[in-house]
Design a protein around this motif. Structure first.
Motif, PDB file in Angstrom:
ATOM      1  N   HIS A 113       0.816  -1.221   0.000  1.00  0.00           N
ATOM      2  CA  HIS A 113       0.000   0.000   0.000  1.00  0.00           C
ATOM      3  C   HIS A 113       0.846   1.265   0.000  1.00  0.00           C
ATOM      4  CE1 HIS A 113       0.534   0.496   4.360  1.00  0.00           C
ATOM      5  NE2 HIS A 113       0.422  -0.815   4.427  1.00  0.00           N
ATOM      6  N   LEU A 114       2.123   1.128   0.413  1.00  0.00           N
ATOM      7  CA  LEU A 114       3.006   2.289   0.351  1.00  0.00           C
ATOM      8  C   LEU A 114       3.249   2.692  -1.101  1.00  0.00           C
ATOM      9  CD1 LEU A 114       5.781   1.822   3.037  1.00  0.00           C
ATOM     10  CD2 LEU A 114       3.914   3.455   2.969  1.00  0.00           C
TER      11      LEU A 114
ATOM     12  N   GLU B 133       1.241   2.077  -3.533  1.00  0.00           N
ATOM     13  CA  GLU B 133      -0.009   2.614  -4.069  1.00  0.00           C
ATOM     14  C   GLU B 133      -0.187   4.062  -3.653  1.00  0.00           C
ATOM     15  OE1 GLU B 133      -2.948  -0.116  -2.732  1.00  0.00           O
ATOM     16  OE2 GLU B 133      -2.563  -1.506  -4.372  1.00  0.00           O
ATOM     17  N   ALA B 134       0.125   4.325  -2.375  1.00  0.00           N
ATOM     18  CA  ALA B 134       0.019   5.696  -1.889  1.00  0.00           C
ATOM     19  C   ALA B 134       0.959   6.596  -2.679  1.00  0.00           C
ATOM     20  CB  ALA B 134       0.346   5.748  -0.404  1.00  0.00           C
ATOM     21  N   ALA B 135       2.175   6.090  -2.946  1.00  0.00           N
ATOM     22  CA  ALA B 135       3.146   6.890  -3.681  1.00  0.00           C
ATOM     23  C   ALA B 135       2.677   7.130  -5.112  1.00  0.00           C
ATOM     24  CB  ALA B 135       4.504   6.208  -3.682  1.00  0.00           C
ATOM     25  N   ALA B 136       2.053   6.110  -5.713  1.00  0.00           N
ATOM     26  CA  ALA B 136       1.558   6.260  -7.079  1.00  0.00           C
ATOM     27  C   ALA B 136       0.504   7.361  -7.126  1.00  0.00           C
ATOM     28  CB  ALA B 136       0.972   4.948  -7.582  1.00  0.00           C
ATOM     29  N   ILE B 137      -0.384   7.357  -6.131  1.00  0.00           N
ATOM     30  CA  ILE B 137      -1.434   8.369  -6.100  1.00  0.00           C
ATOM     31  C   ILE B 137      -0.845   9.742  -5.810  1.00  0.00           C
ATOM     32  CG2 ILE B 137      -3.382   9.131  -4.699  1.00  0.00           C
ATOM     33  CD1 ILE B 137      -4.324   6.281  -4.719  1.00  0.00           C
ATOM     34  N   ASP B 138       0.220   9.762  -5.008  1.00  0.00           N
ATOM     35  CA  ASP B 138       0.876  11.028  -4.691  1.00  0.00           C
ATOM     36  C   ASP B 138       1.784  11.505  -5.820  1.00  0.00           C
ATOM     37  OD1 ASP B 138      -0.341  11.353  -2.315  1.00  0.00           O
ATOM     38  OD2 ASP B 138       1.265  10.511  -1.100  1.00  0.00           O
ATOM     39  N   ARG B 139       1.721  10.858  -6.941  1.00  0.00           N
ATOM     40  CA  ARG B 139       2.456  11.251  -8.148  1.00  0.00           C
ATOM     41  C   ARG B 139       3.969  11.169  -7.994  1.00  0.00           C
ATOM     42  NH1 ARG B 139      -0.219  16.440 -10.977  1.00  0.00           N
ATOM     43  NH2 ARG B 139      -2.005  15.383 -11.815  1.00  0.00           N
ATOM     44  N   ALA B 140       4.450  10.262  -7.190  1.00  0.00           N
ATOM     45  CA  ALA B 140       5.895  10.118  -7.068  1.00  0.00           C
ATOM     46  C   ALA B 140       6.411   9.331  -8.265  1.00  0.00           C
ATOM     47  CB  ALA B 140       6.228   9.392  -5.782  1.00  0.00           C
TER      48      ALA B 140
ATOM     49  N   TYR C  19      12.030   8.387  -7.481  1.00  0.00           N
ATOM     50  CA  TYR C  19      11.720   8.966  -6.180  1.00  0.00           C
ATOM     51  C   TYR C  19      11.160   7.893  -5.248  1.00  0.00           C
ATOM     52  CZ  TYR C  19      10.497  12.889  -3.146  1.00  0.00           C
ATOM     53  OH  TYR C  19      10.436  13.766  -2.109  1.00  0.00           O
TER      54      TYR C  19
END
Lengths: 355, 301
Positions: B198-199, B201-208, B212
Motif C-alpha cells: 500500500h506504500l 499505491e500511496a506513492a503512485a497516487i501522490d504522483r511520485a 523517487y
C-alpha cells in the motif's frame, strides 16, 4: 473539485465478481458514504476510481471526463487507506511534503511550506511536524495520512475506512474533524465504511452496496426511514430493524398467532406474504399491548435502554426510555403504531409500503 | 536482570526415572558443544597468538624462540604485504559492489508477479550452492583463451583473461560476482517482499516518480537487510582464497589469504604467518564493526 460518475462498472478477480454493473453518481462537493459489508466491493470501487485498478467493464467519469486511460497520478485524487501508509524514515513534515515534491507539480518551497503548515493546523499536528512517523500513535498517523491528502488540494478525496483501525473515542473525534474538513474544503468526498453509524453521521448521501451492486442511494434520513428493501433495512440502523414474516388477512397482519394492524392500505394487500419492519424505537412497551415476549437482554445506554426480547424463535429489539423499568426474564407486552411500520414483499424483499 | 528460569523436568518422564535432573540434561546438551568449541576454535586461537610472538617453524624441530613484536614489526614494514592488502581491497570493493548491484537488480526484477517465479528463483540460487573449487575450475575453462566460450561469445579472439596481470583480478571478481550475487538477491528479495504494497499505491497516487519511489520507499526499507548481506559478503571476500588460488597465479591476484597460505605452508614461517593472521583478523573485525555501527544507525532511523 469534481463529481464522479460510474457507469455499468464490472470488475472480476479471477472467477469472482467483485462489482456487477455498478452505477453511481457523486455530485461535486458531496460527502458520499459507501456502506457495505466486507466483500461488498467498497474498496474495489474506491481503487477503481483512484486508478489503482482497471475495471473489467464500464466507464468512470471524473468531472465529466472519461478517465479510463488515466493512471493514478493523472487522476489527481487523494486516497486515504485503512492502513496508515506513511512513508518510513521520514518526519511528519517529510510525509506531508512528499506529494508536493513531485516534479509534475513544480511548486515553490514557500508554497509547499504554506500548504503543509495549513494542513497541519487543520489537523492539529503542528507540534508533531518534526517527529519521525515511527514514533506516532495510531490516531496521529491517520491524521498525517489525511494531511497528506489535504496538502495536495485534490479534486476528490477517497477514504477507505480510515477510521476503522482507531479506538472508539478517537474515531468519534476524527469523524467530527472530517466533517468539518469537508465543510471547509468544499471538496468531493467518497468515504467507504462498513460501520453504519459512521455512514449515518457523516454522509450527505449514503450508497448501500451489496455484493457488487448498489442497492439504494439516498440521504441518511431516506435510507433510514424508507429502506428500499430488507437488505438495507437490516444494514442501516443499530440495533437493526425488526423484521417479522406474516400474512395480511382482513386488513390485519398475522404474525404467528398474533394479529396486528397494518397501515391504512392494509386491505389492498390481503392474502400476500409480507415482511413487516419496525424500527426498535417505534416499539412501545405497554401493559395490555398485543404481543408478549420475554426480556432476554438489557443494554443500558444512559439515555435509552435497548431491550432484546425473545418471541418464539425471534429476537426483537426495542429502544425504550432509560427510565422504563424492566427486569431480565420478565414478560413484557409491546406493540407498535401501524403508521410507523414498513412492509416488504417476502419474496423479493422490496419495500411496498408506498403502494 | 535475568532470572534463571528452567522448565522443571516432568517427574513422570523417562529421563526422570533414570535419575537425571534437568540440570544434568542441560549439561548433556551444552558440554559437548563447548568442548568442541574450545578444542577446535579457542585453543588454536590462543596457541597461534603465542606462536605469533615466536620464530617457530613447523617444518623443523627447532624450539620456538620468543621474539616479541618482531614479527608484527616486520610484516607491517613489508611493502609486499601492503601490495597484498591493496589487491585484496580492490577485489573486495569490485566483487561486493558487483554482487550488490547484480543481486539487488535481479531481486527487483523478481519481486513482481511473473510466471514460474519460484522455479526461476531456485535456478538462480544454484551458483551459490556449488563448491568454490568446482566454480573456479569451470570458470577457468570458460575463460580459456583458445576454446573458452566467453571469448567466443564476446568475440575477443585470444584474449587472456587469467594470464593478463591487469585483468586477472577482475576475472576472478566476475566469477565471485556470478557465484554470490544470488546470496544478495535472496536477502534483497526477502527485504523487498516485506515492503508493504500500500506504500507503493500511496506513492503512485501522490504522483511520485519511479526513481523517487525507489529512493524514498524501497531503499530505506530494504537497507538494513541489504547491509547484512554486504557485511557477510565483505567478510567472505576479504578471506577469498580458493577461487583465486585455483583460477590464476598472477602476482596481481595474490590476496592476503593466498599470501598467508604461502607464508605458512610453502615457506613454513609459522610464527610470522600467525602474526599475519592476527593482523588480518583485527582488520576484518574492525571493518565489520564499522558496518555493524552503520547498520544500527540505519535501523534506528
Amino acid at each position: 473539485m469534481a463529481g464522479i460518475s460510474l457507469r455499468g462498472i464490472t470488475k472480476t478477480y479471477g472467477g469472482t465478481r467483485a462489482l456487477r454493473g455498478l452505477d453511481l453518481d457523486i455530485e461535486d462537493g458531496e460527502f458520499f458514504v459507501l456502506l457495505g459489508q466486507t466483500g461488498a466491493g467498497k474498496t474495489t470501487t474506491l481503487r477503481l476510481i483512484a486508478g489503482l485498478e482497471k475495471p473489467t467493464g464500464g466507464e468512470i467519469f471524473i468531472d465529466g471526463e472519461n478517465v479510463a486511460e488515466w493512471n493514478a497520478a493523472e487522476r489527481d485524487v487523494a486516497l486515504v487507506l485503512q492502513q496508515y501508509s506513511l512513508y518510513p524514515r521520514l518526519t511528519v513534515r517529510g510525509n506531508l511534503e512528499f506529494p508536493l515534491k513531485s516534479k509534475v507539480r513544480n511548486l515553490s518551497q514557500d508554497e509547499i511550506d504554506r500548504r503543509v503548515n495549513k494542513a497541519a493546523e487543520t489537523l492539529q499536528i503542528t507540534k508533531l511536524l518534526d517527529r519521525k512517523v515511527e514514533r506516532l500513535s495510531g490516531g496521529e498517523m491517520q491524521r498525517v495520512s489525511i494531511g497528506r491528502a489535504i496538502v495536495r488540494e485534490p479534486r476528490v478525496f477517497l477514504m477507505d475506512e480510515p477510521l476503522s483501525a482507531l479506538d472508539a473515542k478517537l474515531r468519534e473525534a476524527l469523524r467530527v474533524e472530517l466533517k468539518k474538513l469537508h465543510t471547509e474544503l468544499k471538496a468531493t468526498f467518497l468515504f467507504v465504511t462498513h460501520d453504519q453509524v459512521e455512514a449515518m453521521s457523516m454522509g450527505d448521501k449514503i450508497g448501500v452496496l451489496n455484493r457488487g451492486k448498489l442497492v439504494q442511494v439516498g440521504t441518511p434520513t431516506e435510507v433510514y426511514h424508507n429502506p428500499c428493501n430488507t437488505f438495507v433495512a437490516r444494514a442501516v440502523g443499530s440495533p437493526p430493524m425488526n423484521l417479522f414474516d406474516g400474512r395480511v388477512a382482513g386488513g390485519q397482519m398475522e404474525i404467528g398467532s398474533v394479529r396486528l394492524p397494518v397501515g391504512a392500505n392494509g386491505e389492498a394487500l390481503d392474502g400476500r406474504d409480507l415482511t413487516v419492519g419496525v424500527r426498535p424505537e417505534n416499539i412501545r412497551l405497554e401493559s395490555g399491548a398485543p404481543v408478549s415476549a420475554r426480556v432476554f437482554d438489557i443494554e443500558d445506554h444512559g439515555v435509552v435502554k435497548i431491550l432484546t426480547m425473545q418471541l418464539d424463535d425471534e429476537r426483537i429489539y426495542a429502544t425504550v426510555p432509560a427510565k422504563t423499568r424492566v427486569r431480565l426474564d420478565e414478560t413484557v407486552q409491546f406493540g407498535w403504531q401501524p403508521d410507523k411500520t414498513l412492509l416488504f414483499d417476502r419474496q423479493s424483499g422490496a419495500n411496498i409500503s408506498a403502494l | 536482570m535475568t532470572t534463571l528460569t528452567m522448565t522443571r523436568l516432568d517427574p513422570q518422564s523417562r529421563a526422570a526415572r533414570r535419575g537425571m535432573s534437568d540440570i544434568s540434561i542441560r549439561n548433556l546438551f551444552i558440554i559437548p558443544t563447548i568442548l568442541f568449541l574450545i578444542i577446535f576454535n579457542i585453543f588454536p586461537l590462543l596457541y597461534s597468538l603465542y606462536y605469533s610472538f615466536t620464530d617457530f617453524r613447523a617444518s623443523t624441530n627447532a624450539p620456538a624462540n620468543w621474539v616479541g613484536l618482531a614479527n608484527y614489526r616486520e610484516l607491517l614494514n613489508d611493502p609486499f604485504i601492503w601490495t597484498n592488502f591493496t589487491i585484496t581491497a580492490k577485489y573486495v570493493i569490485v566483487s561486493v559492489a558487483g554482487q550488490v548491484v547484480v543481486g539487488f537488480g535481479v531481486a527487483m526484477l523478481l519481486n513482481r508477479d511473473i510466471p514460474f517465479k519460484g522455479l526461476i528463483t531456485t535456478l538462480l540460487l544454484l551458483p551459490m550452492m556449488l563448491s568454490m573449487a568446482v566454480v573456479g575450475l569451470f570458470w577457468k575453462l570458460l575463460y580459456d583463451p583458445s576454446f573458452g566460450i566467453i571469448n567466443y561469445v564476446l568475440g575477443l579472439g585470444r584474449f587472456e583473461w587469467l594470464s593478463d596481470p591487469d585483468m586477472a583480478l577482475y576475472a576472478v571478481a566476475i566469477t565471485d560476482i556470478w557465484m554470490w550475487s544470488p546470496f544478495v538477491m535472496l536477502l534483497s528479495l526477502a527485504g523487498l517482499s516485506a515492503v508493504p504494497k500500500h506504500l507503493y499505491e500511496a506513492a503512485a497516487i501522490d504522483r511520485a516518480g519511479p526513481l523517487y519511489t525507489f529512493f524514498r520507499i524501497t531503499l530505506p526499507l530494504v537497507a538494513p537487510i541489504l547491509m547484512i548481506a554486504i557485511i557477510f559478503r565483505t567478510m567472505e571476500a576479504f578471506k577469498t582464497f580458493d577461487i583465486a588460488y585455483i583460477m590464476t597465479s598472477q602476482p596481481t591476484t595474490e590476496m592476503i589469504a593466498i599470501r598467508l597460505y604461502k607464508m605458512a605452508f610453502q615457506e613454513w614461517q609459522t610464527g610470522m604467518s600467525c602474526a599475519f593472521a592476527y593482523i588480518v583478523l583485527i582488520m576484518v573485525v574492525a571493518i565489520t564493526n564499522i558496518y555493524v555501527k552503520y547498520l544500527n544507525k540505519v535501523k534506528e532511523r
